[in-house]
Design an enzyme around this catalytic site. Structure first.
Site, PDB file in Angstrom:
ATOM      1  N   ASP A 152       7.967  15.085  17.322  1.00 13.77           N
ATOM      2  CA  ASP A 152       7.806  15.966  18.480  1.00 13.77           C
ATOM      3  C   ASP A 152       8.319  17.369  18.187  1.00 13.77           C
ATOM      4  O   ASP A 152       7.622  18.361  18.415  1.00 13.77           O
ATOM      5  CB  ASP A 152       8.557  15.409  19.704  1.00 13.77           C
ATOM      6  CG  ASP A 152       8.269  13.938  19.925  1.00 13.77           C
ATOM      7  OD1 ASP A 152       7.218  13.480  19.463  1.00 13.77           O
ATOM      8  OD2 ASP A 152       9.104  13.252  20.545  1.00 13.77           O
ATOM      9  N   HIS A 189      -8.545   1.030  40.631  1.00 16.31           N
ATOM     10  CA  HIS A 189      -7.934   1.957  39.666  1.00 16.31           C
ATOM     11  C   HIS A 189      -8.786   2.099  38.406  1.00 16.31           C
ATOM     12  O   HIS A 189      -8.691   1.271  37.501  1.00 16.31           O
ATOM     13  CB  HIS A 189      -6.530   1.472  39.293  1.00 16.31           C
ATOM     14  CG  HIS A 189      -5.555   1.625  40.407  1.00 16.31           C
ATOM     15  ND1 HIS A 189      -4.834   2.770  40.622  1.00 16.31           N
ATOM     16  CD2 HIS A 189      -5.225   0.780  41.412  1.00 16.31           C
ATOM     17  CE1 HIS A 189      -4.083   2.626  41.709  1.00 16.31           C
ATOM     18  NE2 HIS A 189      -4.301   1.424  42.194  1.00 16.31           N
ATOM     19  N   GLU A 239      -8.346   4.144  36.098  1.00 15.37           N
ATOM     20  CA  GLU A 239      -7.550   4.654  34.984  1.00 15.37           C
ATOM     21  C   GLU A 239      -6.876   3.564  34.155  1.00 15.37           C
ATOM     22  O   GLU A 239      -6.396   3.825  33.062  1.00 15.37           O
ATOM     23  CB  GLU A 239      -6.498   5.647  35.501  1.00 15.37           C
ATOM     24  CG  GLU A 239      -5.347   5.044  36.319  1.00 15.37           C
ATOM     25  CD  GLU A 239      -5.671   4.819  37.797  1.00 15.37           C
ATOM     26  OE1 GLU A 239      -6.851   4.677  38.138  1.00 15.37           O
ATOM     27  OE2 GLU A 239      -4.720   4.765  38.603  1.00 15.37           O
ATOM     28  N   LYS A 273       3.434  10.335  22.956  1.00 12.77           N
ATOM     29  CA  LYS A 273       3.674  10.406  21.505  1.00 12.77           C
ATOM     30  C   LYS A 273       2.402  10.244  20.677  1.00 12.77           C
ATOM     31  O   LYS A 273       2.203  10.957  19.699  1.00 12.77           O
ATOM     32  CB  LYS A 273       4.694   9.331  21.121  1.00 12.77           C
ATOM     33  CG  LYS A 273       4.936   9.187  19.643  1.00 12.77           C
ATOM     34  CD  LYS A 273       6.119   9.912  19.110  1.00 12.77           C
ATOM     35  CE  LYS A 273       7.409   9.540  19.748  1.00 12.77           C
ATOM     36  NZ  LYS A 273       8.426  10.571  19.559  1.00 12.77           N
ATOM     37  N   GLY A 314      -0.320   5.626  45.190  1.00  4.25           N
ATOM     38  CA  GLY A 314       1.081   5.795  45.571  1.00  4.25           C
ATOM     39  C   GLY A 314       1.525   4.634  46.437  1.00  4.25           C
ATOM     40  O   GLY A 314       0.690   3.945  47.020  1.00  4.25           O
ATOM     41  N   CYS A 368      -7.244   4.995  45.279  1.00  2.00           N
ATOM     42  CA  CYS A 368      -6.369   4.133  46.058  1.00  2.00           C
ATOM     43  C   CYS A 368      -5.688   4.913  47.186  1.00  2.00           C
ATOM     44  O   CYS A 368      -6.371   5.385  48.080  1.00  2.00           O
ATOM     45  CB  CYS A 368      -5.373   3.430  45.142  1.00  2.00           C
ATOM     46  SG  CYS A 368      -4.712   1.931  45.865  1.00  2.00           S
ATOM     47  N   TYR A 369      -4.368   5.141  47.111  1.00  2.00           N
ATOM     48  CA  TYR A 369      -3.721   5.923  48.164  1.00  2.00           C
ATOM     49  C   TYR A 369      -4.444   7.253  48.356  1.00  2.00           C
ATOM     50  O   TYR A 369      -4.610   7.734  49.479  1.00  2.00           O
ATOM     51  CB  TYR A 369      -2.242   6.165  47.809  1.00  2.00           C
ATOM     52  CG  TYR A 369      -1.506   6.942  48.869  1.00  2.00           C
ATOM     53  CD1 TYR A 369      -0.937   6.295  49.953  1.00  2.00           C
ATOM     54  CD2 TYR A 369      -1.409   8.332  48.806  1.00  2.00           C
ATOM     55  CE1 TYR A 369      -0.284   7.012  50.956  1.00  2.00           C
ATOM     56  CE2 TYR A 369      -0.764   9.060  49.798  1.00  2.00           C
ATOM     57  CZ  TYR A 369      -0.195   8.393  50.861  1.00  2.00           C
ATOM     58  OH  TYR A 369       0.448   9.097  51.849  1.00  2.00           O
ATOM     59  N   GLY A 392      13.668  16.743  13.089  1.00  5.43           N
ATOM     60  CA  GLY A 392      13.007  16.040  11.989  1.00  5.43           C
ATOM     61  C   GLY A 392      12.039  14.985  12.497  1.00  5.43           C
ATOM     62  O   GLY A 392      11.289  14.399  11.737  1.00  5.43           O
TER      63      GLY A 392
HETATM   64  N1  LIG Z   1      19.679  16.526  15.813  1.00  2.80           N
HETATM   65  C1  LIG Z   1      18.971  17.407  16.533  1.00  2.80           C
HETATM   66  N2  LIG Z   1      19.053  18.730  16.284  1.00  2.80           N
HETATM   67  C2  LIG Z   1      18.347  19.609  17.005  1.00  2.80           C
HETATM   68  N3  LIG Z   1      17.528  19.279  18.004  1.00  2.80           N
HETATM   69  C3  LIG Z   1      17.398  17.988  18.321  1.00  2.80           C
HETATM   70  C4  LIG Z   1      18.092  16.972  17.593  1.00  2.80           C
HETATM   71  N4  LIG Z   1      17.751  15.787  18.125  1.00  2.80           N
HETATM   72  C5  LIG Z   1      16.877  16.029  19.113  1.00  2.80           C
HETATM   73  N5  LIG Z   1      16.646  17.353  19.250  1.00  2.80           N
HETATM   74  C6  LIG Z   1      15.776  18.019  20.246  1.00  2.80           C
HETATM   75  O1  LIG Z   1      15.538  17.132  21.336  1.00  2.80           O
HETATM   76  C7  LIG Z   1      14.150  16.851  21.463  1.00  2.80           C
HETATM   77  C8  LIG Z   1      13.909  15.438  21.926  1.00  2.80           C
HETATM   78  O2  LIG Z   1      14.286  14.509  20.934  1.00  2.80           O
HETATM   79  P1  LIG Z   1      13.316  13.314  20.578  1.00  2.80           P
HETATM   80  O3  LIG Z   1      14.048  12.401  19.672  1.00  2.80           O
HETATM   81  O4  LIG Z   1      12.670  12.807  21.807  1.00  2.80           O
HETATM   82  O5  LIG Z   1      12.128  14.018  19.817  1.00  2.80           O
HETATM   83  P2  LIG Z   1      11.903  14.197  18.275  1.00  2.80           P
HETATM   84  O6  LIG Z   1      13.159  13.929  17.564  1.00  2.80           O
HETATM   85  O7  LIG Z   1      11.304  15.536  18.057  1.00  2.80           O
HETATM   86  O8  LIG Z   1      10.841  13.134  17.952  1.00  2.80           O
HETATM   87  P3  LIG Z   1      11.044  11.569  17.838  1.00  2.80           P
HETATM   88  O9  LIG Z   1      10.928  11.050  19.253  1.00  2.80           O
HETATM   89  O10 LIG Z   1       9.895  11.176  16.993  1.00  2.80           O
HETATM   90  O11 LIG Z   1      12.380  11.313  17.242  1.00  2.80           O
HETATM   91  C9  LIG Z   1      13.588  17.129  20.096  1.00  2.80           C
HETATM   92  O12 LIG Z   1      12.202  17.368  20.159  1.00  2.80           O
HETATM   93  C10 LIG Z   1      14.395  18.324  19.670  1.00  2.80           C
HETATM   94  O13 LIG Z   1      13.884  19.490  20.263  1.00  2.80           O
HETATM   95  N1  LIG Z   2      -1.836   1.542  44.702  1.00  4.58           N
HETATM   96  C1  LIG Z   2      -1.907   2.292  45.804  1.00  4.58           C
HETATM   97  O1  LIG Z   2      -2.193   3.479  45.768  1.00  4.58           O
HETATM   98  C2  LIG Z   2      -1.536   1.587  47.089  1.00  4.58           C
HETATM   99  C3  LIG Z   2      -1.874   2.397  48.329  1.00  4.58           C
HETATM  100  C4  LIG Z   2      -1.358   1.774  49.603  1.00  4.58           C
HETATM  101  N2  LIG Z   2       0.078   1.810  49.595  1.00  4.58           N
HETATM  102  C5  LIG Z   2      -1.904   0.345  49.729  1.00  4.58           C
HETATM  103  O2  LIG Z   2      -1.159  -0.617  49.545  1.00  4.58           O
HETATM  104  O3  LIG Z   2      -3.040   0.196  50.034  1.00  4.58           O
END
Ligand SMILES: Nc1ncnc2c1ncn2[C@@H]1O[C@H](COP(=O)(O)OP(=O)(O)OP(=O)(O)O)[C@@H](O)[C@H]1O
Ligand SMILES: NC(=O)CC[C@H](N)C(=O)O
Ligand SMILES: O=c1[nH]c(=O)c2[nH+]cn([C@@H]3O[C@H](COP(=O)(O)O)[C@@H](O)[C@H]3O)c2[nH]1
Ligand SMILES: [Mg+2]
Length: 511
Positions: free
Chosen positions: A228, A170, A172, A367, A57, A84-85, A225
């Site tokens: 997600d 880090h 990660e 994703k 952080g 880290c933090y 469509g």
């Molecule tokens: N035209 C639509 N009709 C109904 N729901 C929608 C529509 N567009 C988006 N949404 C809702 O909003 C959410 C977020 O949209 P987003 O575009 O991030 O996801 P996605 O369309 O499912 O996938 P992708 O990111 O691959 O397009 C969707 O998962 C869906 O639940």
């Molecule tokens: N990346 C971090 O978590 C930084 C921690 C703290 N702020 C530092 O500078 O040491």
């Protein structure tokens, strides 16, 4: 069985990489959940975590408003890894001393391991790690010892010899090559996790959770469509069967042929209730005269919900709304610790008086993880690998006011971009490729006559998770074909430009 699922809690202190930690834990086949740093200890313990990770952080532990967790956390016996933090805070709360270091360490650093085994099991005495800190531990708390150091950091990894561990670097990030091994040593060797969490287990668990919440009530699913919402719909359908009704909204901001295509694919491949709602009039009416990007997003977010409410009324009483929300939608919409980048319609764009209870089984995933789940569920590849398309649709690709005329221009230009990208065989290599209608008009000469018409921008990016992205180095010949076709075939456009900005500093969509 899933009730006893092992989980790891990540306490988020506002670090840039908190979500990466969660991802790495999931990649080690262990379920993980990110919670805000000030989550009450009782709530954390309720989740019966096998281990707790404290993220990095931006703050310094010795400053007045530094975010803190409950100190009793360290007395529970649960294995804790501070990063880290997180490590600095652990040492500070347990009586150690943390101060601004004489020199910070940023980037690649050599780590000298004093105590092999444990956290560093199976790794050598010298490792490359990635650092980003200005503070350092000066004195260890009682009972702690040093496991590793660097040239400038005498306590770069520490432990109390029991359940508490800390690393200044880090593990990660991808730039710490042995980071995965260090994390899995902590999770498996120290915390005793068994690694039973897989895409199948994820689906099973979400199905169970939805079943428990909805019971024999009914739910709507917002279906776009995209991958997600399709994955969310299949999971919800497994849970509650025909008590689920999917709603696809045509808000007038869809691409050329999209409505027909989504409807066809869905009816062919899925056997669920689907209702296609034509709501273009009401969306376009509300967008009239609106130019501010955030205002557009909020209007669209609200209107989506109003449409779902109207549909719910027609079907009787419906309390639940399933959405395919992902982690990047949540973080970009702003959280307590992260800034608002843009309000995704399905998170930051939701109206305050939302009456539905939201069901968002994918809210913690990225994703590429959702795609893996989609493949496991047997979804067709054309859905799983479809490029993302934002819920607000073409409205965030038309700069300034959205009008029918501009929508028609953009639809045609965008269809050409997609067609040519597919023809060139590179659709699968790109995260997204699309056209943007700028609100710039410029002078051209066509057929010996002057023109004054719109500029279309082409955007194509590569990315793993949408959080960062690089502009795609499309071949010049392909750009040439796209540009020529757009100017020749789309009335109202006389100039095409290519967007060569990455994210950050730009974003993928223009609004
Ligand atoms: N035209 C639509 N009709 C109904 N729901 C929608 C529509 N567009 C988006 N949404 C809702 O909003 C959410 C977020 O949209 P987003 O575009 O991030 O996801 P996605 O369309 O499912 O996938 P992708 O990111 O691959 O397009 C969707 O998962 C869906 O639940
Ligand atoms: N990346 C971090 O978590 C930084 C921690 C703290 N702020 C530092 O500078 O040491
Ligand atoms: O459902 C969505 N609702 C939204 O409001 C939204 N805004 C952006 N996106 C998609 O998210 C990814 C990151 O986008 P940006 O780099 O433009 O922030 C990209 O893949 C974008 O297409 C959205 N998806
Ligand atoms: Mg979409």
């Amino acid at each position: 069985m899933l009730k006893d699922r092992e989980s790891v809690i990540i306490l988020d202190f506002g670090g840039q990489y908190s979500q990466l930690i969660a991802r790495r834990v999931r990649e080690a086949h262990i379920y993980s959940e990110i919670l805000p740093y000030d989550t009450p200890l009782e709530r954390i313990l309720d989740k019966k975590p096998k281990a707790i990770i404290l993220s990095g952080g931006p703050a310094s532990v010795y400053s007045k408003d530094a975010p803190r967790c409950d100190k009793r956390l360290f007395e529970t016996g649960i294995p804790v890894l501070g990063i880290c933090y997180g490590m600095q805070l652990m040492c500070h709360l347990l009586g150690g001393k943390v101060e601004a270091a004489k020199a910070g360490e940023y980037g690649r650093t050599e780590l000298l391991v004093d105590e092999e085994g444990g956290l560093f099991d199976g790794l050598g005495k010298k490792l490359t790690v990635w650092m980003s800190h200005g503070d350092s531990i000066l004195e260890l708390p009682e009972g702690f010892r040093t496991l590793a150091r660097t040239k400038n950091t005498p306590h770069a990894a520490v432990s109390n010899g029991k359940n508490l561990f800390g690393v200044q670097f880090h593990p990660e990030v991808a730039h710490t090559p042995d980071g995965k091994k260090i994390l899995s040593n902590f999770l498996y060797k120290i915390a005793g996790c068994s690694g039973s969490w897989t895409a199948e287990a994820f689906v099973e668990e979400q199905v169970r959770l939805i079943r428990e919440r909805v019971g024999n009530k009914r739910a709507l699913c917002a279906l776009s469509g995209g991958v997600d919402s399709s994955v969310a719909a299949v999971i919800a359908h497994r849970a509650i069967g025909d008590n689920l009704t999917c709603i696809f909204v045509d808000h007038g901001l869809l691409r050329k042929g999209e409505k027909e295509q989504v409807e066809r694919t869905f009816r062919e491949k899925f056997h669920m209730n689907l209702k296609v709602v034509d709501a273009s009039e009401r969306f376009l009416k509300r967008l009239e005269g609106v130019t501010d990007p955030e205002t557009k997003r909020k209007i669209i977010g609200e209107e989506f919900i109003r449409v779902f409410e109207d549909e719910a009324k027609k079907l009787g009483r419906i309390d639940f709304l399933v959405q395919g929300t992902l982690y990047p939608d949540v973080i970009e919409s702003g959280t307590k610790t992260a800034a608002v980048i843009k309000s995704h319609h399905n998170v930051g764009g939701l109206p305050e008086d939302l009456k539905f209870e939201l069901i968002e089984p994918l809210r913690d995933l990225f994703k590429d993880e959702v795609r893996e789940v989609g493949l496991k569920l047997g979804l067709p590849e054309e859905i799983v690998f479809r490029h993302p398309f934002p819920g607000p649709g073409l409205a965030v690709r038309i700069l300034g006011e959205v009008t029918r005329e501009k929508l028609n221009i953009l639809r045609e230009a965008d269809a050409i971009v997609t067609e040519e990208i597919k023809k060139a065989g590179i659709y699968g290599e790109l995260w997204q490729a699309f056209a943007v209608l700028t609100n710039v008009k410029s002078v051209g000469v066509m057929g010996d006559a002057r023109t004054y018409a719109y500029t279309v921008a082409v955007r194509a990016v590569k990315s793993d998770d949408g959080m960062t992205a690089d502009w795609a180095r499309l071949p010049y010949d392909l750009l040439d074909i796209i540009s020529t076709r757009i100017v020749n075939e789309v009335a109202g456009v006389n100039r095409v430009v290519y967007d060569i900005t990455s994210k950050p500093p730009a974003t993928i969509e223009w609004e």
